[in-house]
Design an enzyme around this catalytic site. Structure first.
Site, mmCIF file in Angstrom:
data_model
loop_
_atom_site.group_PDB
_atom_site.id
_atom_site.type_symbol
_atom_site.label_atom_id
_atom_site.label_comp_id
_atom_site.label_asym_id
_atom_site.label_seq_id
_atom_site.Cartn_x
_atom_site.Cartn_y
_atom_site.Cartn_z
ATOM 1 N N ARG A 1 -0.126 9.026 0.687
ATOM 2 C CA ARG A 1 -0.969 9.133 1.887
ATOM 3 C C ARG A 1 -0.414 8.300 3.036
ATOM 4 N NH1 ARG A 1 -3.514 6.103 -1.925
ATOM 5 N NH2 ARG A 1 -3.649 3.869 -1.456
ATOM 6 N N ASN A 2 0.473 7.338 2.711
ATOM 7 C CA ASN A 2 1.050 6.464 3.726
ATOM 8 C C ASN A 2 2.521 6.756 4.003
ATOM 9 O OD1 ASN A 2 -1.379 5.115 4.073
ATOM 10 N ND2 ASN A 2 -0.937 3.667 2.426
ATOM 11 N N ASP B 1 2.000 3.244 7.711
ATOM 12 C CA ASP B 1 0.823 2.422 7.422
ATOM 13 C C ASP B 1 1.178 1.046 6.875
ATOM 14 O OD1 ASP B 1 -1.634 1.364 6.993
ATOM 15 O OD2 ASP B 1 -2.498 3.191 6.189
ATOM 16 N N ASP C 1 0.837 -1.206 0.000
ATOM 17 C CA ASP C 1 0.000 0.000 0.000
ATOM 18 C C ASP C 1 0.866 1.247 0.000
ATOM 19 O OD1 ASP C 1 -2.314 1.477 -0.056
ATOM 20 O OD2 ASP C 1 -2.819 1.196 2.057
#
Length: 206
Positions: free
Chosen positions: A52-53, A66, A48
């Site tokens: 955003r992570n 994350d 992932d």
């Protein structure tokens, strides 16, 4: 996971675009690359990787976060097959992940190419990977999005070069998006290239 007050890279890029030059973006890319190289050496697949992570510690330091989807590779395999249902960040996924739920260090390299794209678009919402791919496929298609996305990728359709992005950086993105896993570079190869690009920016300014 430690708390980093500056939040995620996606929002940080959006808020600070005016003062983040290409040299700084390349520094972030190099740090993410080195982090992914270390994860891979420990036989972990992130699954992932996206802006955003990525967490921002300060102006000169970002960290991968994350690990909710991260998996340890089985000792006898170099890939991991997902069997549990759930939502997936499909616009960051490699073709083999979309078609067969197969994740590996090579699929993480594909996602890293999308992170590079996010860096050099400053995570502009109108140029996000999802927006760009939805424009390519048309929004009125009856088939599932994954089918259309896979069809685009099979036809060598890729995210466009971000405005003002150096050609060498876009070339690195495209290498990460090779349809065949074996043709994608390793993180250990990408790191020195990113460092060299960053050094060349310094010399131009000097």
């Amino acid at each position: 996971m430690e708390y980093l007050p500056k939040g995620c890279l996606r929002e940080y890029l959006q808020k600070n675009q005016e003062r983040l030059d290409h040299k700084r973006l390349l520094l972030y890319a190099w740090q993410i690359c080195k982090g992914m190289e270390y994860l891979g050496s420990q036989r972990y697949v992130h699954r992932d990787l996206a802006s955003r992570n990525i967490l921002v510690e300060n102006e000169t330091h970002v960290k991968i976060g994350d690990f909710g989807l991260a998996k340890l590779l089985p000792q006898d395999k170099e890939y991991y097959v997902v069997r549990e249902p759930g939502q997936s960040p499909v616009f960051w996924y490699a073709p083999e992940s979309l078609s067969d739920n197969v994740f590996s260090r090579e699929s993480d390299v594909w996602s890293f190419g999308v992170v590079l794209y996010e860096l050099f678009t400053y995570s502009n919402r109108s140029q996000s990977p999802s927006e760009e791919f939805l424009r390519m496929m048309g929004r009125d298609k009856p088939m599932p999005i994954i089918c259309h996305l896979l069809e685009l990728l099979k036809n060598d359709r890729r995210l466009p070069a971000p405005p003002g992005c150096p050609a060498e950086v876009h070339s690195l993105m495209l290498s990460c998006w090779a349809f065949s896993q074996s043709k994608r570079p390793k993180f250990s190869e990408l790191g020195p290239k990113l460092e060299a690009l960053r050094d060349s920016r310094s010399k131009v300014r000097g």
